[in-house]
Scaffold this active site. Structure first.
Site, PDB file in Angstrom:
ATOM      1  CE  LYS A  41      56.490  52.381 -45.220  1.00 32.91           C
ATOM      2  NZ  LYS A  41      57.096  51.344 -46.048  1.00 32.91           N
ATOM      3  CG  ASP A  68      56.553  52.335 -49.786  1.00 34.11           C
ATOM      4  OD1 ASP A  68      56.845  52.830 -50.887  1.00 34.11           O
ATOM      5  OD2 ASP A  68      57.381  52.152 -48.878  1.00 34.11           O
ATOM      6  CE  LYS A  70      60.629  52.383 -51.507  1.00 36.85           C
ATOM      7  NZ  LYS A  70      59.830  51.722 -50.428  1.00 36.85           N
ATOM      8  CG  ASP A  73      57.089  47.911 -65.878  1.00 40.94           C
ATOM      9  OD1 ASP A  73      57.426  47.972 -67.074  1.00 40.94           O
ATOM     10  OD2 ASP A  73      56.838  46.838 -65.294  1.00 40.94           O
ATOM     11  CG  ASN A  76      50.268  51.323 -71.335  1.00 35.69           C
ATOM     12  OD1 ASN A  76      49.298  52.072 -71.334  1.00 35.69           O
ATOM     13  ND2 ASN A  76      50.165  50.013 -71.509  1.00 35.69           N
ATOM     14  CB  THR A 128      68.175  55.652 -47.090  1.00 32.63           C
ATOM     15  OG1 THR A 128      67.188  54.665 -46.861  1.00 32.63           O
ATOM     16  CG2 THR A 128      67.554  57.017 -47.034  1.00 32.63           C
ATOM     17  NE  ARG A 219      63.123  48.858 -37.743  1.00 33.50           N
ATOM     18  CZ  ARG A 219      64.284  48.839 -38.400  1.00 33.50           C
ATOM     19  NH1 ARG A 219      65.123  47.834 -38.226  1.00 33.50           N
ATOM     20  NH2 ARG A 219      64.600  49.811 -39.225  1.00 33.50           N
TER      21      ARG A 219
HETATM   22  O1  C5P Z   1      61.165  50.625 -38.477  1.00 31.58           O
HETATM   23  P1  C5P Z   1      61.478  51.903 -39.180  1.00 31.58           P
HETATM   24  O2  C5P Z   1      60.974  53.135 -38.478  1.00 31.58           O
HETATM   25  O3  C5P Z   1      62.927  52.001 -39.598  1.00 31.58           O
HETATM   26  O4  C5P Z   1      60.612  51.779 -40.526  1.00 31.58           O
HETATM   27  C1  C5P Z   1      60.701  52.721 -41.542  1.00 31.58           C
HETATM   28  C2  C5P Z   1      59.832  52.326 -42.688  1.00 31.58           C
HETATM   29  O5  C5P Z   1      60.150  53.188 -43.786  1.00 31.58           O
HETATM   30  C3  C5P Z   1      60.047  50.906 -43.211  1.00 31.58           C
HETATM   31  O6  C5P Z   1      58.786  50.452 -43.728  1.00 31.58           O
HETATM   32  C4  C5P Z   1      61.053  51.088 -44.333  1.00 31.58           C
HETATM   33  O7  C5P Z   1      60.943  50.117 -45.329  1.00 31.58           O
HETATM   34  C5  C5P Z   1      60.639  52.442 -44.887  1.00 31.58           C
HETATM   35  N1  C5P Z   1      61.676  53.140 -45.606  1.00 31.58           N
HETATM   36  C6  C5P Z   1      62.911  53.475 -45.057  1.00 31.58           C
HETATM   37  N2  C5P Z   1      63.849  54.144 -45.788  1.00 31.58           N
HETATM   38  C7  C5P Z   1      63.577  54.493 -47.037  1.00 31.58           C
HETATM   39  C8  C5P Z   1      62.354  54.167 -47.607  1.00 31.58           C
HETATM   40  C9  C5P Z   1      61.412  53.496 -46.854  1.00 31.58           C
HETATM   41  O8  C5P Z   1      63.159  53.181 -43.899  1.00 31.58           O
HETATM   42  N3  C5P Z   1      64.478  55.152 -47.727  1.00 31.58           N
END
Ligand code: C5P
Length: 239
Positions: A41, A68, A70, A73, A76, A128, A219
């Protein structure tokens, strides 16, 4: 886009690094006998720094790309952005469901015309980071879960292929929409990993059991002492 069958194909590695070199180093460190992770991603940080060249670099390593960004807008503009993403040969890309039915329909049509079945559009419902108080301050009085289902319904009606949701929302989405929507879930944590700033977590196996098709993992793998070993451990948990 076909559903993954092998456990390792259910994992999307979050390349939360600032530049292409870091992204390629991470991919190489996770490659097994020259086989890279199947999906990675690219988010706003990496894409804003490096642009389309980072997509090409990662694809040339043999990984599929989830872009990703997101999008949100006017219809078009979003439709044209989706066409540009399809032109880069990405496999998944995201847009905000709160952009509304007309924007979602324009996006679904653009994806169909430019990427066909090779491009999976994923709607982001409620981030989230938003709780009931944050939603209310933007004028939305629904509970986050109700708003998630409402927005997932808009996405589904517009022909969007799937949603990104927190592990705690997987069951409700599956109960309401069955197999009509693909489900991609961040916020998963193996029991042996630190939760960090993710608060609403499940283990990878629990999230798949609840109905998630793909897991976005950063992570717990990328910041582990031995990322390759951590990656293998997560795959093992999904078998
Ligand atoms: O390091 P970690 O496992 O928390 O990374 C999760 C990934 O998913 C990150 O790139 C974060 O930006 C993304 N993400 C998230 N929660 C969301 C949407 C995307 O943790 N609601």
């Amino acid at each position: 886009m076909k559903l993954p069958s092998r456990p390792q194909d259910k994992i999307i590695i979050a390349l939360d690094v600032p530049d292409t070199d870091g992204a390629l180093r991470l991919i190489d460190s996770l490659s097994d006998h020259g086989q890279p992770p199947s999906l990675c991603k690219i988010g706003l940080e990496l894409f804003t720094a490096e642009g389309p060249s980072v997509v090409k670099a990662i694809k040339s390593r043999g990984c599929k790309v989830f872009l990703d960004l997101k999008f949100h807008d006017i219809p078009n503009t979003v439709a044209h952005a989706i066409k540009s993403a399809a032109g880069l040969g990405v496999t998944m890309t995201t847009l905000h469901a709160v952009g509304g039915p007309v924007m979602l329909e324009a996006a679904a049509k653009a994806a169909q015309e430019s990427g066909g079945s090779e491009l999976l559009l994923l709607a982001v419902t409620v981030l989230t980071s938003m709780d009931a108080a944050q939603l209310s301050s933007t004028g939305i009085s629904l509970e986050p879960k109700e708003q998630v289902l409402r927005l997932a319904g808009l996405a589904s009606d517009a022909g969007i292929g799937g949603v990104v949701c927190s592990p705690l929302e997987i069951s409700a989405i599956r109960e309401t929409f069955g197999d009509k929507l693909r489900v991609v879930t961040p916020g998963v944590r193996p029991t042996w990993a630190a939760t960090g700033d993710q608060k609403r977590v499940m283990t990878p196996a629990e999230a798949v059991k609840a109905g998630s098709d793909w897991l976005v993992i950063g992570r717990p793998i990328t910041a582990a002492e031995n990322p390759k070993e951590a990656y293998a451990k997560v795959v093992e948990e999904l078998i």
